[in-house]
Design an enzyme around this catalytic site. Structure first.
Site, PDB file in Angstrom:
ATOM      1  N   TYR A 218       0.607 -81.439  81.754  1.00 14.27           N
ATOM      2  CA  TYR A 218      -0.156 -81.170  80.528  1.00 14.27           C
ATOM      3  C   TYR A 218       0.771 -81.232  79.310  1.00 14.27           C
ATOM      4  O   TYR A 218       1.933 -80.838  79.378  1.00 14.27           O
ATOM      5  CB  TYR A 218      -0.786 -79.772  80.570  1.00 14.27           C
ATOM      6  CG  TYR A 218      -1.729 -79.530  81.720  1.00 14.27           C
ATOM      7  CD1 TYR A 218      -3.112 -79.520  81.518  1.00 14.27           C
ATOM      8  CD2 TYR A 218      -1.259 -79.288  83.004  1.00 14.27           C
ATOM      9  CE1 TYR A 218      -3.981 -79.274  82.580  1.00 14.27           C
ATOM     10  CE2 TYR A 218      -2.128 -79.048  84.062  1.00 14.27           C
ATOM     11  CZ  TYR A 218      -3.474 -79.041  83.840  1.00 14.27           C
ATOM     12  OH  TYR A 218      -4.327 -78.792  84.885  1.00 14.27           O
ATOM     13  N   HIS A 226      -6.648 -80.500  78.814  1.00 14.35           N
ATOM     14  CA  HIS A 226      -6.770 -81.185  80.096  1.00 14.35           C
ATOM     15  C   HIS A 226      -5.433 -81.837  80.447  1.00 14.35           C
ATOM     16  O   HIS A 226      -4.587 -82.069  79.589  1.00 14.35           O
ATOM     17  CB  HIS A 226      -7.864 -82.252  80.039  1.00 14.35           C
ATOM     18  CG  HIS A 226      -9.247 -81.690  79.954  1.00 14.35           C
ATOM     19  ND1 HIS A 226      -9.859 -81.055  81.015  1.00 14.35           N
ATOM     20  CD2 HIS A 226     -10.146 -81.659  78.927  1.00 14.35           C
ATOM     21  CE1 HIS A 226     -11.064 -80.662  80.663  1.00 14.35           C
ATOM     22  NE2 HIS A 226     -11.263 -81.009  79.396  1.00 14.35           N
ATOM     23  N   LYS A 260      -7.016 -89.938  83.214  1.00  9.53           N
ATOM     24  CA  LYS A 260      -5.652 -89.444  83.309  1.00  9.53           C
ATOM     25  C   LYS A 260      -4.751 -90.583  83.773  1.00  9.53           C
ATOM     26  O   LYS A 260      -5.205 -91.522  84.432  1.00  9.53           O
ATOM     27  CB  LYS A 260      -5.542 -88.267  84.281  1.00  9.53           C
ATOM     28  CG  LYS A 260      -6.465 -87.104  83.933  1.00  9.53           C
ATOM     29  CD  LYS A 260      -6.284 -85.937  84.862  1.00  9.53           C
ATOM     30  CE  LYS A 260      -7.402 -84.915  84.704  1.00  9.53           C
ATOM     31  NZ  LYS A 260      -7.662 -84.506  83.333  1.00  9.53           N
TER      32      LYS A 260
END
EC number: 4.6.1.16
Length: 297
Positions: A218, A226, A260
């Site tokens: 993170y 997130h 991601k």
């Protein structure tokens, strides 16, 4: 110096202030596994103790801010001072719980008094206003407060007891624990080097099990943000090649779906350095490659 309790293979923080300091000052998140006193029968939110991973413990050890100890009781049976301390704690708990029980019952009566008065007036079919209603209200209040009974020991035993730290610290024997050395070129060493790399760059890291990986990385505190990276560690070339052949497409699609970046970490050919491979899913690229292969055939 922050004290870490080692028990059954777990590194635990039992002090709330220490848990906050570890998070805010050193960017170490850990995992809360305890229950919350007021809501013990749920698993959406957790409380102390805070469990620290092996990588987190090693980071704090390199900073020289923790002391790892393993605690145990004396083998002496029927320890007279321990028994006395237990009885004193039990008496203190019962006295405090008894007082809290009475206070809570009184607050419940006062909070619901208007409803109780209205119900009694309706049942008795009487209408009162002004001072008469106030006098009737005070009479009902006095009657109900007088009926509050002291709880029995059984009632008190049913109440929630939750100690964030052991009440028997002075009777415990403490033994310092040294972290075992990491085996060269092992998965544990690779995970620590990976964790240290991202942590030293200012990132926060947590366990990546929810995405089938080793770490989630993170930019800032995970409570507010997130994850940016999903990190998977391959400790040797065979596992890295197997991952490339079987899992690249799956993790590429995973990264795209959850927005991601997927990072694969492995040792280089000589095993002296670690390499970071970024997986980026592009279905159009796969389609073009498949079409080219078909044309070549």
């Amino acid at each position: 110096m922050i004290k870490i309790k080692f028990s059954h293979g777990l590194y635990m923080v039992w002090n709330a202030n220490d848990a906050v300091e570890i998070r805010e000052k050193y960017r170490i998140i850990g995992s809360l596994i305890g229950t919350i006193p007021l809501h013990p029968r749920q698993n959406d939110n957790h409380g102390l103790p805070l469990i620290l991973s092996d990588e987190e413990i090693r980071i704090l050890t390199t900073l020289n801010v923790i002391e790892i100890v393993e605690q145990s009781f004396s083998t002496e049976e029927n320890h007279p001072q321990l028994l006395q301390h237990y009885n004193e704690l039990l008496k203190k708990f019962r006295d405090e719980s008894r007082q809290k029980f009475m206070e809570e019952r009184r607050e419940q009566i006062i909070t619901n008094l208007d409803k109780i008065v209205a119900g009694k007036m309706k049942k008795s079919q009487i209408q009162l206003e002004g001072d008469d209603r106030e006098q009737y209200r005070n009479k009902i209040l006095d009657e109900m407060l007088s009926t509050i009974r002291e709880p029995s020991d059984k009632d008190l035993e049913d109440r929630i007891r939750f100690h964030i730290q052991s009440q028997y610290q002075q009777f415990k024997l403490e033994k310092p624990i040294q972290l075992p050395s990491l085996e060269p070129k092992s998965l544990d060493e690779l995970k620590f080097l990976t964790f240290h790399h991202f942590w030293s760059l200012g990132y926060y890291l947590t366990n990546g099990l929810k995405f089938g990986a080793h770490f989630l990385v993170y930019d800032h505190d995970p409570i507010l943000f997130h994850a940016k990276f999903i990190v998977f560690c391959c400790p040797n070339d065979n596992e890295f090649q197997r991952f490339k052949q079987r899992m690249t497409q799956a993790y590429g699609r995973l990264g795209k779906n959850v927005r991601k970046n997927v990072i694969i970490v492995h040792y280089d050919g000589d095993g002296d350095k670690i390499r970071f491979e970024h997986i980026q899913w592009n279905p159009m690229l796969f389609t073009e490659e498949q079409q080219q292969q078909k044309n070549d055939q």
